[in-house]
Scaffold this active site. Structure first.
Site, PDB file in Angstrom:
ATOM      1  CB  SER A 172      -5.435   1.164  -2.253  1.00  5.04           C
ATOM      2  OG  SER A 172      -6.146   0.665  -1.156  1.00  5.04           O
ATOM      3  CG  ASP A 201      -0.977   4.907  -0.953  1.00  3.39           C
ATOM      4  OD1 ASP A 201      -1.653   4.430  -1.874  1.00  3.39           O
ATOM      5  OD2 ASP A 201      -1.311   4.845   0.240  1.00  3.39           O
ATOM      6  CG  ASP A 225     -20.800  11.144 -17.101  1.00  5.23           C
ATOM      7  OD1 ASP A 225     -20.620  10.589 -15.999  1.00  5.23           O
ATOM      8  OD2 ASP A 225     -21.929  11.395 -17.561  1.00  5.23           O
ATOM      9  CD  GLU A 253      -2.762   1.305   0.128  1.00  2.00           C
ATOM     10  OE1 GLU A 253      -2.675   2.311  -0.612  1.00  2.00           O
ATOM     11  OE2 GLU A 253      -3.550   0.373  -0.076  1.00  2.00           O
ATOM     12  N   GLY A 279     -23.874  11.645 -15.715  1.00  2.00           N
ATOM     13  CA  GLY A 279     -23.851  12.556 -14.568  1.00  2.00           C
ATOM     14  C   GLY A 279     -23.275  11.864 -13.347  1.00  2.00           C
TER      15      GLY A 279
END
Length: 600
Positions: free
Chosen positions: A520, A304, A562, A300, A581
């Site tokens: 994540s 990141d 979108d 993780e 939307g």
């Protein structure tokens, strides 16, 4: 009454005590402050030893938080004349400070139990008091009994299901924790695919392109592997080089997830060679470590920092490591029970002046396992960062509308109110209206991620904020009548707000290339784009973006791609659908940096 001038406006702050406190020779009767039913999966497992030490946090009321909230929305609204006039640390602290009567009442109560001023740690605003005491004393002060609770997965914690306060003190304290907090603070699920170096596709080896949207093309390898180059192409950020001074980006690390610098350099050599030999500032919170042993590198943490910092290079970067790996196991190796670590992190950053302008977090709890009083106070802490000019991103989670476990026998989609009825389970802090929540997409063109499911839904604690009222009402009005009646709170804060790619990211872990996925991944990726947008503003002499949501749902809404295909299964259902939307799967969509930098 007390007059308080701030930001060119004059506010009247209440100084009327919320309750009385008078010394008395007679013990004051106790009044129950909070009672909960333990979440599913927890069973009483024993009694902690009386000398077991617990770190209690006492939250004093913030009687003028409504004034801070007003400031937050004004400085975050791109159509308001105060847009961007963020508050200082000191101004913010004045707005969350408790009445002196509350401070005095709590001090007198603690003193009556033999607790000295030197035993206390206060937040800068004095709205939190922290102390470490034997559990026998905590039980006496709170009129309760703690137990060791064990989860079916093996985790153990020391908690109670009810606690009380003296009647005269009742209104001077919002909450005391850890008491009724049964949250299992956890990283959002990550799916890892190990690869040999020769098997990992390299973007530069592919020359053909595929369409990602009107007028946009993306290397076809991005359908199999996501790299920095893929995100730059997908989100229209190719060729942009940050140049402003004063910018910054941060990543939070918890649960002994360590960001390995050697892996980061390997990643830079692979995908961002101009960033080679650059690194990040490391800040330890409550003794948090960042081991550089390759065998201890965190998937993780690596994901990141590699993508958030790689995408935003050369913007100065910070990695926080917060100590603690709850749920706590009460044994002799861990003699002190602590709170959920994101509040330790909040304490730390709120006490400093050097908070990054953009921060991403990929951890959370099921909302219903976090007492509402605690969730509201933590959310108020996020609001304080927003009003000071920091943009906070949280991943939406990977359980769809609550739990994408296909086996009804092991699903966790049930209420904690004693009825155990089926219910979609929102996430926290994703349900907090003062943060920006990032869902997941996959593929080119992008659709809602399908290997796991983008977390999304509606809070049971927080009402829907005005900034998203119009688009969410439009979504709900289009749902077929009766859809999921009783399974979610139609009036709740809806999430996610936005989304980004969340599958098959190529990172380096313990010296090897791997593919990793989950929301994540989408949160740090979106944070990287936000850091670039802050560069646009800072380079023009404008203030940073700060709390994003009022901007995203208004002036910037046309700056998103979108996403209209996909859904977020969970709780034995197909969940919500991605539609035209906003939707509770991919939010407003994925960012188009080229459009957004003009809109902001």
């Amino acid at each position: 009454m007390r007059l308080y001038a701030l930001g060119g406006l004059l506010y009247i702050l209440s100084v009327v005590p919320v309750g009385g406190w008078a010394a008395s020779s007679k013990p004051c009767p106790l009044k129950v402050k909070e009672t909960i039913i333990p979440p599913r999966g927890w069973q009483q497992h024993g009694v902690p030893p009386p000398d077991h030490r617990i770190v209690l946090r006492i939250g004093l009321p913030q009687p003028n938080f409504h004034v801070l909230e007003k400031h937050l929305y004004e400085v975050s609204d791109p159509y308001h004349h105060r847009y961007g006039t963020h508050l200082s640390k000191e101004e913010t602290e004045r707005l969350v400070a408790p009445h002196q009567e509350s401070v005095d009442a709590v001090d007198e109560w603690l003193e009556s139990h033999g607790i000295k001023q030197s035993d206390l740690v206060r937040s800068p605003a004095k709205d939190w008091v922290t102390l470490t005491i034997p559990i026998s004393l905590a039980e006496k002060m709170l009129g309760t009994k703690y137990s060791v609770w064990k989860h079916v997965d093996g985790d153990e914690i020391v908690r109670t299901t009810s606690y009380s306060l003296p009647e005269d003190l009742y209104d001077h304290i919002d909450l005391v924790q850890p008491t009724t907090m049964f949250g299992r603070f956890k990283r959002n699920k990550s799916t890892i695919v190990w690869l040999d170096q020769k098997e990992a596709p390299q973007t530069q080896n592919f020359k053909a392109t595929v369409k990602s949207g009107p007028g946009a093309t993306v290397d076809p390898s991005c359908n199999r592997t996501i790299t920095i180059s893929c995100l730059q192409q997908l989100y229209n950020a190719v060729g942009y080089v940050p140049k402003a001074k004063g910018n910054s980006i941060g990543i939070t690390g918890y649960l002994e997830e360590f960001a390995n610098i050697q892996d980061l350099q390997s990643f830079y050599a692979d995908q961002r060679p101009d960033a080679l030999n650059s690194t990040f500032k490391f800040l330890s919170v409550k003794g948090g470590l960042n081991s550089q042993n390759l065998s201890e590198a965190g998937a993780e943490a690596g994901l990141d920092v590699q993508f958030a910092f790689g995408l935003s290079h050369p913007i100065p970067a910070t990695f926080y490591s917060t100590a603690g790996s709850p749920p706590f196991k009460p044994d002799t190796l861990t003699p002190e029970d602590t709170n959920e670590p994101y509040t330790d992190w909040l304490d730390f950053v709120l006490s400093r002046d050097d908070t990054p302008l953009t921060i991403s977090t990929s951890y959370g709890d099921d909302e219903q396992t976090v007492p509402e009083s605690f969730a509201r106070r933590a959310c108020a802490g996020f609001a304080q960062l927003g009003v000071r000019g920091t943009s906070l991103m949280f991943s939406s989670g990977d359980g769809g509308v609550g739990d994408n476990d296909p086996n009804p026998a092991t699903q966790q989609c049930f209420t904690n109110d004693g009825r155990n009825v089926t219910r979609f389970i929102p996430s926290f802090p994703a349900s907090c209206p003062f943060v920006t929540v990032v869902g997941g997409t996959t593929g080119v063109p992008e659709v809602a991620v399908s290997r796991f499911f983008s977390g999304g839904g509606f809070s049971d604690y927080f009402a829907r904020p005005a900034y998203q009222q119009r688009v969410v009402e439009q979504y709900l009005a289009a749902l077929p009548e009766g859809t999921y009646n009783g399974l979610f709170n139609r009036a709740g804060r809806a999430y996610p707000d936005v989304s980004a790619q969340s599958d098959r990211y190529r990172i380096f872990l313990s010296g090897r290339p791997v593919l990793i996925g989950g929301t994540s991944a989408s949160s740090p990726a979106f944070a990287g784009i936000v850091a670039l947008l802050n560069d646009v503003r800072l380079s023009r002499g404008q203030p940073p973006l700060g709390f994003l949501n009022p901007l995203l749902y208004s002036k910037a809404v046309s700056g998103f791609n979108d996403i209209t295909i996909g859904h977020n299964s969970g709780c034995g259902t197909t969940g919500f659908n991605a539609t035209k939307g906003w939707d509770p799967v991919t939010g407003l969509g994925t960012p188009n940096f080229g459009k957004l930098k003009n809109l902001i």
